[in-house]
Design a protein around this motif. Sequence first.
Motif, PDB file in Angstrom:
ATOM      1  N   LYS A 154      -1.162   6.701  -0.040  1.00 37.90           N
ATOM      2  CA  LYS A 154      -1.644   7.994  -0.534  1.00 37.90           C
ATOM      3  C   LYS A 154      -3.069   8.288  -0.048  1.00 37.90           C
ATOM      4  O   LYS A 154      -3.408   9.422   0.239  1.00 37.90           O
ATOM      5  CB  LYS A 154      -1.599   8.018  -2.063  1.00 37.90           C
ATOM      6  CG  LYS A 154      -1.995   9.364  -2.636  1.00 37.90           C
ATOM      7  CD  LYS A 154      -1.844   9.373  -4.152  1.00 37.90           C
ATOM      8  CE  LYS A 154      -2.313  10.713  -4.731  1.00 37.90           C
ATOM      9  NZ  LYS A 154      -2.162  10.767  -6.174  1.00 37.90           N
ATOM     10  N   CYS A 155      -3.903   7.259   0.019  1.00 43.99           N
ATOM     11  CA  CYS A 155      -5.286   7.533   0.437  1.00 43.99           C
ATOM     12  C   CYS A 155      -5.602   6.815   1.746  1.00 43.99           C
ATOM     13  O   CYS A 155      -5.091   5.751   2.051  1.00 43.99           O
ATOM     14  CB  CYS A 155      -6.273   7.170  -0.663  1.00 43.99           C
ATOM     15  SG  CYS A 155      -6.508   5.421  -0.921  1.00 43.99           S
ATOM     16  N   VAL A 156      -6.507   7.445   2.520  1.00 45.85           N
ATOM     17  CA  VAL A 156      -6.774   6.979   3.881  1.00 45.85           C
ATOM     18  C   VAL A 156      -7.411   5.583   3.961  1.00 45.85           C
ATOM     19  O   VAL A 156      -6.963   4.759   4.747  1.00 45.85           O
ATOM     20  CB  VAL A 156      -7.636   8.025   4.629  1.00 45.85           C
ATOM     21  CG1 VAL A 156      -8.002   7.537   6.014  1.00 45.85           C
ATOM     22  CG2 VAL A 156      -6.885   9.338   4.704  1.00 45.85           C
ATOM     23  N   PRO A 157      -8.448   5.287   3.172  1.00 45.07           N
ATOM     24  CA  PRO A 157      -9.118   3.995   3.358  1.00 45.07           C
ATOM     25  C   PRO A 157      -8.164   2.812   3.251  1.00 45.07           C
ATOM     26  O   PRO A 157      -8.297   1.834   3.995  1.00 45.07           O
ATOM     27  CB  PRO A 157     -10.140   3.950   2.225  1.00 45.07           C
ATOM     28  CG  PRO A 157     -10.289   5.341   1.747  1.00 45.07           C
ATOM     29  CD  PRO A 157      -9.040   6.079   2.086  1.00 45.07           C
ATOM     30  N   CYS A 158      -7.201   2.902   2.372  1.00 41.33           N
ATOM     31  CA  CYS A 158      -6.278   1.786   2.178  1.00 41.33           C
ATOM     32  C   CYS A 158      -5.166   1.842   3.217  1.00 41.33           C
ATOM     33  O   CYS A 158      -4.788   0.819   3.796  1.00 41.33           O
ATOM     34  CB  CYS A 158      -5.744   1.813   0.751  1.00 41.33           C
ATOM     35  SG  CYS A 158      -4.378   0.742   0.375  1.00 41.33           S
ATOM     36  N   ARG A 159      -4.651   3.030   3.488  1.00 47.04           N
ATOM     37  CA  ARG A 159      -3.555   3.152   4.448  1.00 47.04           C
ATOM     38  C   ARG A 159      -3.986   2.683   5.831  1.00 47.04           C
ATOM     39  O   ARG A 159      -3.253   2.002   6.531  1.00 47.04           O
ATOM     40  CB  ARG A 159      -3.081   4.612   4.504  1.00 47.04           C
ATOM     41  CG  ARG A 159      -1.886   4.805   5.406  1.00 47.04           C
ATOM     42  CD  ARG A 159      -1.381   6.229   5.382  1.00 47.04           C
ATOM     43  NE  ARG A 159      -2.330   7.178   5.937  1.00 47.04           N
ATOM     44  CZ  ARG A 159      -2.647   8.343   5.382  1.00 47.04           C
ATOM     45  NH1 ARG A 159      -2.131   8.691   4.227  1.00 47.04           N
ATOM     46  NH2 ARG A 159      -3.498   9.158   5.968  1.00 47.04           N
ATOM     47  N   ILE A 160      -5.208   3.038   6.233  1.00 50.73           N
ATOM     48  CA  ILE A 160      -5.708   2.647   7.549  1.00 50.73           C
ATOM     49  C   ILE A 160      -6.349   1.260   7.488  1.00 50.73           C
ATOM     50  O   ILE A 160      -6.295   0.485   8.437  1.00 50.73           O
ATOM     51  CB  ILE A 160      -6.775   3.663   8.042  1.00 50.73           C
ATOM     52  CG1 ILE A 160      -6.221   5.081   7.995  1.00 50.73           C
ATOM     53  CG2 ILE A 160      -7.286   3.306   9.432  1.00 50.73           C
ATOM     54  CD1 ILE A 160      -5.201   5.401   9.025  1.00 50.73           C
ATOM     55  N   GLY A 161      -6.962   0.973   6.330  1.00 54.28           N
ATOM     56  CA  GLY A 161      -7.721  -0.266   6.206  1.00 54.28           C
ATOM     57  C   GLY A 161      -6.847  -1.505   6.238  1.00 54.28           C
ATOM     58  O   GLY A 161      -7.206  -2.516   6.855  1.00 54.28           O
ATOM     59  N   SER A 214       0.856  -1.192   0.000  1.00 51.48           N
ATOM     60  CA  SER A 214       0.000   0.000   0.000  1.00 51.48           C
ATOM     61  C   SER A 214       0.886   1.235   0.000  1.00 51.48           C
ATOM     62  O   SER A 214       1.834   1.333   0.761  1.00 51.48           O
ATOM     63  CB  SER A 214      -0.889  -0.012   1.246  1.00 51.48           C
ATOM     64  OG  SER A 214      -1.416   1.286   1.472  1.00 51.48           O
ATOM     65  N   CYS A 215       0.575   2.185  -0.879  1.00 51.42           N
ATOM     66  CA  CYS A 215       1.472   3.332  -1.016  1.00 51.42           C
ATOM     67  C   CYS A 215       1.187   4.401   0.021  1.00 51.42           C
ATOM     68  O   CYS A 215       1.983   5.304   0.233  1.00 51.42           O
ATOM     69  CB  CYS A 215       1.385   3.911  -2.423  1.00 51.42           C
ATOM     70  SG  CYS A 215      -0.055   4.980  -2.675  1.00 51.42           S
ATOM     71  N   PHE A 234      10.812   5.490  -1.314  1.00 48.01           N
ATOM     72  CA  PHE A 234       9.528   4.883  -1.677  1.00 48.01           C
ATOM     73  C   PHE A 234       9.720   3.479  -2.240  1.00 48.01           C
ATOM     74  O   PHE A 234       8.934   2.574  -1.979  1.00 48.01           O
ATOM     75  CB  PHE A 234       8.815   5.747  -2.716  1.00 48.01           C
ATOM     76  CG  PHE A 234       7.469   5.210  -3.102  1.00 48.01           C
ATOM     77  CD1 PHE A 234       6.341   5.525  -2.357  1.00 48.01           C
ATOM     78  CD2 PHE A 234       7.323   4.371  -4.205  1.00 48.01           C
ATOM     79  CE1 PHE A 234       5.104   5.009  -2.697  1.00 48.01           C
ATOM     80  CE2 PHE A 234       6.090   3.851  -4.545  1.00 48.01           C
ATOM     81  CZ  PHE A 234       4.974   4.177  -3.796  1.00 48.01           C
ATOM     82  N   TYR A 235      10.772   3.304  -3.008  1.00 49.51           N
ATOM     83  CA  TYR A 235      10.963   2.028  -3.713  1.00 49.51           C
ATOM     84  C   TYR A 235      11.834   1.079  -2.897  1.00 49.51           C
ATOM     85  O   TYR A 235      12.889   1.473  -2.397  1.00 49.51           O
ATOM     86  CB  TYR A 235      11.613   2.283  -5.078  1.00 49.51           C
ATOM     87  CG  TYR A 235      10.713   3.053  -6.011  1.00 49.51           C
ATOM     88  CD1 TYR A 235       9.716   2.393  -6.722  1.00 49.51           C
ATOM     89  CD2 TYR A 235      10.840   4.423  -6.165  1.00 49.51           C
ATOM     90  CE1 TYR A 235       8.882   3.088  -7.583  1.00 49.51           C
ATOM     91  CE2 TYR A 235      10.007   5.126  -7.022  1.00 49.51           C
ATOM     92  CZ  TYR A 235       9.021   4.458  -7.727  1.00 49.51           C
ATOM     93  OH  TYR A 235       8.191   5.137  -8.579  1.00 49.51           O
ATOM     94  N   THR A 236      11.399  -0.178  -2.803  1.00 49.82           N
ATOM     95  CA  THR A 236      12.131  -1.117  -1.947  1.00 49.82           C
ATOM     96  C   THR A 236      13.495  -1.490  -2.516  1.00 49.82           C
ATOM     97  O   THR A 236      14.346  -2.010  -1.812  1.00 49.82           O
ATOM     98  CB  THR A 236      11.341  -2.426  -1.725  1.00 49.82           C
ATOM     99  OG1 THR A 236      10.966  -2.918  -3.012  1.00 49.82           O
ATOM    100  CG2 THR A 236      10.120  -2.200  -0.892  1.00 49.82           C
TER     101      THR A 236
END
Lengths: 413, 152
Positions: free
Chosen positions: A347-354, A344-345, B58-60
């Motif tokens: 960038k967005c909350v639902p994925c970062r927290i989810g 998960s990158c 950012f990149y592993t």
Amino acid sequence: MIQEKRITLKNLGKINPESIDDYINEGGYKAFEKAVGLHHIEIIDEMVKSSLRGRGGAGFSAGLKEKFTSEACLRCEQKYLICNADEGEPGTFKDRIIMENDPHLMLEGMLIAAYAIGASKAYVYIRGEYYKSIDRINKAISAAKEKGIIGKNVFGSAFSVDVEIKLGAGSYLCGEELTLLESLEGKRGYPRIKPPFPAEKGLNGKPTLINNVETLATIPAIIYNGPEWYTSLGTEDSPGTKIFTISGDINNPGYFEVEMGVTLRQLIYELGGGIKDGKKFYAAILGGAAGTFVNESVLDTPMGFDTLKEKGAVLGSGAIMVMSEGRSLFDITNSILEFFKHESCGKCVPCRIGMPQLLHIMENLKNNKIGRVEALDLLLYESEFMAKSSLCPLGQSPILPIKSLKQYFENEF
Amino acid sequence: MNEKLKETFSSFEGKEEELIPLLQKVQENLGFLSDESMEEISRFIRIPASMVYGVATFYTQFRFTPKGERHIMLCRGTACHVKGATRIQEEVENQIGIKVGETSEDLKYSLENVACIGACSLAPCAMVNDTVEANLTPKKVEKIFSISKDKK
Ligand SMILES: Cc1cc2nc3c(=O)[nH]c(=O)nc-3n(C[C@H](O)[C@H](O)[C@H](O)COP(=O)(O)O)c2cc1C
Ligand code: SF4
Ligand code: FES
């Protein structure tokens, strides 16, 4: 006993992958030569008629994507073609097999697609850890340049093209087409919002066609033999052949190119040599981590994009991971969720927290703080929420394995 | 500036979209990305060092500490997990005496996890430098790493 039907692997073991002459002796670059003799719209028509569906996972019509990119921005001077060779979906290694064994076939497909959309520049975005593939593709590009197959006015036509290789830097998410573009532009691998689609605004804001290695490697045969030949193979909703990569508890793990419509049972028991140690089949994951669990009730479903969808499963990249009786679904689900969390990158909350939330539910189940039924329902609730609100397909992925667990293994998870 | 760095820069123009290929080349030639390299890259491409770090972290693939002579990447992909990658990791850690994410003090070994490396039919597997070690078992792990110990 089913047989393999090889199109993208037709030269495997027959030619020296480092010899362009070997490739040409097997009829190589004939399709490209034929293509540049036709109007580019004819090529696109043939591709649309072939109904070839993208082999990168989503299964979108390759011909239509060419059409959109070709028609976008008629006055644009620059268009791009990108070959997506960032293969990173767990359980998938078909693109590596093509690149290591027949790099020119992929290259020829790229050249035809570039001609069809009017791209004078093409990139291969390849996974950085695929050392052997990188080496083979580099050699293939140089050899094709020497022969004038890549360069100015190829085969005496007005078409000129250049091909360059770019290495991925170790991010699963960069295989997603819009993120791949960010990475190619030298930025962090954060996804873009769509629309606009790459066909309109892709690399450097220019119309860009992005296709998977296997998709591109299929094009020469279609152009050479015609779309009717291609649609005579496979099934109606998914014509042609597909490479399946089978791993896990199986006697002959490996890759098999077969016509679409074969069943999982045929793949596992006839080509794959059956389950290891004479055990019973328990479950398979189709399509990789962003894939679905299935039980024995799917063993006789013909493999195809739509037939599997009807069963709540996905074909995805063609990965099949087989589990024999005694394997823990909990353990494997946990590993898949760990993988997503890592990739998960943020960038967005639902994925970062989810993503951590999903693992938290798993942890609670492991410590018997909640029961199995409750845990699965919580996972489903959370992943559904993520699917609805995440910015890119990665956050929309956990729902796939979780929903299939609920459908097929509700009492065993 | 470090000669090797200078030489690496010479095949680039200094455009922003070259950042990732440049980081890759510097890492290939110098083994890892030192603070000095990062600052020189920022000057060369004319973007703030914070942006160079932003992209590199950012990149592993990018590393900021030296690699061991034998760099081991253990696959933790799903197919390898099914076939017991966890046990293999324990065994490797035991054999070479460092944990995932570490480099041994004598710079002989470094150990990392990777996601699926596309050799799933040979699971569980690992990459040692650029060779794939397939079908690992605790016994095989012992063999691979004890042989190398003797050689050195
Ligand atoms: C997280 C993620 C990773 C992906 N990784 C790949 C990949 O490694 N290779 C690939 O061809 N497509 C990958 N895709 C799919 C691409 O976004 C895109 O659909 C594909 O390259 C289009 O090519 P096709 O139409 O030939 O299938 C990925 C998608 C997502 C969401
Ligand atoms: S869904 Fe996940 S991977 Fe996609 S943008 Fe949001 S945080 Fe990044
Ligand atoms: S899961 Fe380990 S190589 Fe694919």
